[in-house]
Each structure stands twice: as C-alpha cells, then as structure tokens.
Write a protein that holds these residues in place. Structure first.
Motif: not given
Length: 152
Positions: A29-33, A112-114
């Motif tokens: 999961v990232s801010p871009e999608g 990349m958040a998670a």
C-alpha cells in the motif's frame, strides 16, 4: 498411478504451485495506490499492465508445477522419478527465494506504507514438505522392489 501415496503428494504439490502461479503473492500500500505482486509482475491499481515484470518467477512457478505433475506418471522409472522430485525441491526453494527477494524490494520502495504477504507465500514451504514425503515414498518402493528381486 493414484494408488500410491507419493502420487497424491505430487498432485497436491502441483495444484498448490499452480495456485501460486495464478494468485497475488504480496500486496503493498502506497499513496499512489495498491501494488500487487503476482508470479508474472507487479501491478498498480488504476493502471494497465505491469509496472515491473517478474517473468523468472512466473516461469519458475510453471516449471515447478509441470515437473510435479509430470513426475506422477514416471512411476515405472522410480530412479528418474526420484531425481526429478529432488530437482523439484530446488525449484521450490528458488520460488521461495524469489518471493523473499521481491518482498524485500517492495518493502524498500519509497512511499510504500505497508507490505502484506499473502497466505499463498507459504505454499513453497508446504510443497517442499510434500515433495520430500513423495521422495520417501518413491525410495520406499525402490527398496521394496530391490528386496523382492534379491529373494527371487
């Protein structure tokens, strides 16, 4: 020859490897999608096609599934079957290594958040166990045939 337990183990390994080749292995999961790693590449939600191709992982998965399925029918050539089964353990270890490498790559990507692995990621470990059990059954058959030949 499905009557032999090692054939069941090899069939289960072939099915699990086929599922591995078709399923999403890791989700990031990232801010871009959301990024999804499959055996064939990394896709990003909202975009067409693959961001990064992981063709070696896909080829290795198909090769491992085909080898497991093909080795079921080599019950008359037990030595060849045992060799192919041992090669399958190496293929499964390669699959596991590729999955680990791409997991590390996804966790180190900027933004990349998670990164969440899928339950499918344990299939190579389960397959290695199943293939080892099949190898033991094949060798048990081989030793039994040798002992019968000595009695004659």
């Amino acid at each position: 020859m499905i009557q032999r337990i090692q054939s069941v183990y090899l069939l289960a390994a072939a099915i699990l490897t086929t599922i591995l080749a078709c399923a999403n292995l890791i989700t990031g999961v990232s801010p871009e999608g959301t990024a999804h790693l499959s055996a064939w590449g990394i896709t990003l939600d909202g975009t067409d096609g693959f961001i990064v191709r992981t063709l070696p992982l896909g080829i290795l998965a198909v090769l491992a599934a085909a080898a497991a399925f093909f080795s079921i029918f080599l019950y008359k050539a037990r030595r060849l079957q045992a060799r192919i089964v041992m090669a399958q353990i190496a293929l499964q270890a390669g699959l596991l290594a590729f999955i680990a490498v791409f997991f590390v790559k996804l966790t180190r990507m900027e933004g990349m958040a998670a990164v969440v692995p899928s339950f499918v990621d344990i299939f190579p470990v389960v397959n290695m166990l199943l293939i080892y059990l099949a190898y033991r059954g094949i060798m048990k058959d081989e030793y039994m045939i040798r002992s019968v030949d000595r009695i004659r």
